[in-house]
Design a protein around this motif. Sequence first.
Motif, mmCIF file in Angstrom:
data_model
loop_
_atom_site.group_PDB
_atom_site.id
_atom_site.type_symbol
_atom_site.label_atom_id
_atom_site.label_comp_id
_atom_site.label_asym_id
_atom_site.label_seq_id
_atom_site.Cartn_x
_atom_site.Cartn_y
_atom_site.Cartn_z
ATOM 1 N N UNK A 133 0.570 -1.520 -0.020
ATOM 2 C CA UNK A 133 0.055 -0.003 0.017
ATOM 3 C C UNK A 133 0.861 1.137 0.063
ATOM 4 N N UNK A 134 2.036 1.178 0.607
ATOM 5 C CA UNK A 134 2.884 2.445 0.793
ATOM 6 C C UNK A 134 3.029 3.160 -0.626
ATOM 7 N N UNK A 135 3.630 2.384 -1.788
ATOM 8 C CA UNK A 135 3.667 3.104 -2.913
ATOM 9 C C UNK A 135 2.240 3.853 -3.492
ATOM 10 N N UNK A 136 1.322 3.436 -3.141
ATOM 11 C CA UNK A 136 -0.110 3.731 -3.327
ATOM 12 C C UNK A 136 -0.592 5.000 -2.648
ATOM 13 N N UNK A 137 -0.009 5.034 -1.415
ATOM 14 C CA UNK A 137 -0.439 5.922 -0.525
ATOM 15 C C UNK A 137 0.318 7.180 -0.268
ATOM 16 N N UNK A 138 1.647 7.190 -0.922
ATOM 17 C CA UNK A 138 2.592 8.090 -0.888
ATOM 18 C C UNK A 138 3.355 8.169 -1.872
ATOM 19 N N UNK A 139 4.248 9.116 -2.045
ATOM 20 C CA UNK A 139 5.138 9.233 -3.456
ATOM 21 C C UNK A 139 6.415 9.029 -2.969
ATOM 22 N N UNK A 140 6.775 9.095 -1.628
ATOM 23 C CA UNK A 140 8.073 8.850 -1.225
ATOM 24 C C UNK A 140 8.159 7.773 -0.355
ATOM 25 N N UNK A 141 9.371 7.275 0.030
ATOM 26 C CA UNK A 141 9.681 6.032 0.697
ATOM 27 C C UNK A 141 10.587 6.258 1.882
ATOM 28 N N UNK A 142 11.447 5.220 2.196
ATOM 29 C CA UNK A 142 12.493 5.113 3.276
ATOM 30 C C UNK A 142 12.170 4.130 4.319
ATOM 31 N N UNK A 143 13.342 3.704 5.056
ATOM 32 C CA UNK A 143 13.066 2.446 6.126
ATOM 33 C C UNK A 143 12.103 2.785 6.947
ATOM 34 N N UNK A 144 12.199 4.047 7.524
ATOM 35 C CA UNK A 144 11.019 4.504 8.536
ATOM 36 C C UNK A 144 9.616 4.333 8.085
ATOM 37 N N UNK A 145 9.325 4.863 7.080
ATOM 38 C CA UNK A 145 7.883 4.593 6.358
ATOM 39 C C UNK A 145 7.893 3.096 5.946
ATOM 40 N N UNK A 146 8.618 2.473 5.621
ATOM 41 C CA UNK A 146 8.377 1.100 5.186
ATOM 42 C C UNK A 146 7.939 0.320 6.456
ATOM 43 N N UNK A 147 8.816 0.772 7.655
ATOM 44 C CA UNK A 147 8.561 0.011 8.908
ATOM 45 C C UNK A 147 7.328 0.427 9.535
ATOM 46 N N UNK A 148 6.725 1.667 9.338
ATOM 47 C CA UNK A 148 5.624 1.916 9.707
ATOM 48 C C UNK A 148 4.261 1.311 9.071
ATOM 49 N N UNK A 149 4.411 1.150 7.842
ATOM 50 C CA UNK A 149 3.646 0.684 6.860
ATOM 51 C C UNK A 149 3.317 -1.034 7.316
ATOM 52 N N UNK A 150 4.567 -1.792 7.504
ATOM 53 C CA UNK A 150 4.756 -3.032 8.172
ATOM 54 C C UNK A 150 4.021 -3.233 9.566
ATOM 55 N N UNK A 151 4.245 -2.254 10.205
ATOM 56 C CA UNK A 151 3.622 -2.402 11.795
ATOM 57 C C UNK A 151 2.154 -2.231 11.526
ATOM 58 N N UNK A 152 1.598 -1.665 10.841
ATOM 59 C CA UNK A 152 0.123 -1.445 10.837
ATOM 60 C C UNK A 152 -0.577 -2.767 10.202
ATOM 61 N N UNK A 153 0.156 -3.283 9.340
ATOM 62 C CA UNK A 153 -0.362 -4.596 8.913
ATOM 63 C C UNK A 153 -0.216 -5.579 9.859
ATOM 64 N N UNK A 154 0.728 -5.662 10.554
ATOM 65 C CA UNK A 154 0.976 -6.634 11.493
ATOM 66 C C UNK A 154 0.041 -6.304 12.673
ATOM 67 N N UNK A 155 -0.177 -5.092 13.131
ATOM 68 C CA UNK A 155 -1.233 -4.717 14.158
ATOM 69 C C UNK A 155 -2.716 -5.459 13.840
ATOM 70 N N UNK A 156 -3.175 -5.059 12.357
ATOM 71 C CA UNK A 156 -4.343 -5.569 11.958
ATOM 72 C C UNK A 156 -4.426 -7.008 11.794
ATOM 73 N N UNK A 157 -3.351 -7.683 11.659
ATOM 74 C CA UNK A 157 -3.463 -9.334 11.562
ATOM 75 C C UNK A 157 -3.689 -9.766 13.061
ATOM 76 N N UNK A 158 -2.900 -9.105 14.224
ATOM 77 C CA UNK A 158 -3.094 -9.598 15.470
ATOM 78 C C UNK A 158 -4.602 -9.510 15.742
ATOM 79 N N UNK A 159 -5.214 -8.288 15.388
ATOM 80 C CA UNK A 159 -6.760 -8.145 15.585
ATOM 81 C C UNK A 159 -7.410 -9.305 15.131
ATOM 82 N N UNK A 160 -6.969 -9.772 13.649
ATOM 83 C CA UNK A 160 -7.806 -10.779 12.810
ATOM 84 C C UNK A 160 -7.799 -12.000 13.912
ATOM 85 N N UNK A 161 -6.576 -12.192 14.301
ATOM 86 C CA UNK A 161 -6.303 -13.405 15.057
ATOM 87 C C UNK A 161 -7.193 -13.487 16.324
#
Length: 291
Positions: A133-161
């Motif tokens: 989703x990150x390249x779709x939601x914003x036009x820049x990147x970087x490790x910090x941005x990537x880490x935050x996108x990953x963290x949100x996905x992991x949090x959502x999966x914990x909710x699913x579990x």
Amino acid sequence: MIERVLQQCEEMIKQGSSSFYKAFAGLPSPRREAVHVIYAFCRLIDDSVDEPDKSPYSIHELREHFLHLEQAEGHFIWPAIRWLFRSYPQLKKEPFLLQMEGQLKDLVFTHYDTLEQLESYCYLVAGTVGEMLLPVLRDDGGDGVRASGIALGIGMQFVNIIRDVGEDLERRRRYIPLEVMERHRYSEKELTQGVVNDRFIAVLQELREVALGWFQKGLENIETYPPASGLAVELAAAYYAGILDSVAAGGYDVFRRRAYVSDESKLLIFQRTLARYALILGEQETAAGFR
């Protein structure tokens, strides 16, 4: 043809996740349509493992078609995915392949011993969605941005579990780590019998805190997103956190009751979140986009 296949992807997200659909409904085009395509493909991947009899493809067929994307035919998802990669050339194929790897894991690894194992799995099946989703939601990147996108996905999966404990048991899967159960002296026998007691509640509360921790990490740099994207991400996180509140309101009985966020609660979350973005986006314009 592209308009038609994008509409079909939108129908999939409407039917599959009203929370996800409503959270991203206010994005401008083509970001909005790109989110629909990503969701639709991930839904097909998930269904190929969880409901193979109803899925148009096996997980192996999906992977083979994806690897030979330019030749893939027979389903609306393929021209939609080709449109996605043309529209967002910075998007990589690796997160999609890792997502399929994670779903394949469900076929052979069904019981988890440690939180570390579970978090690795959550990265594969959900953290990768954040990367998509990150390249779709914003036009820049970087490790910090990537880490935050990953963290949100992991949090959502914990909710699913947490929400799907009962359904997963029917599929003979236990995602709740054994170490967490042992820490609260809740047995596997009690789990299979659907026992809800103080020890089980403590187990889910620990997992809840883990999920909220991932959400907090995922929202750390939310102010760096384009405003419409930031609003969408915050809404998605808030809707999923609302599922945790629904679990608690239902007495943590995730064996016999599927927790969900009511339309009334979603409206309150939307209004509260929108209020902080209204000055940036323009309240009337933003509200119209999310109807």
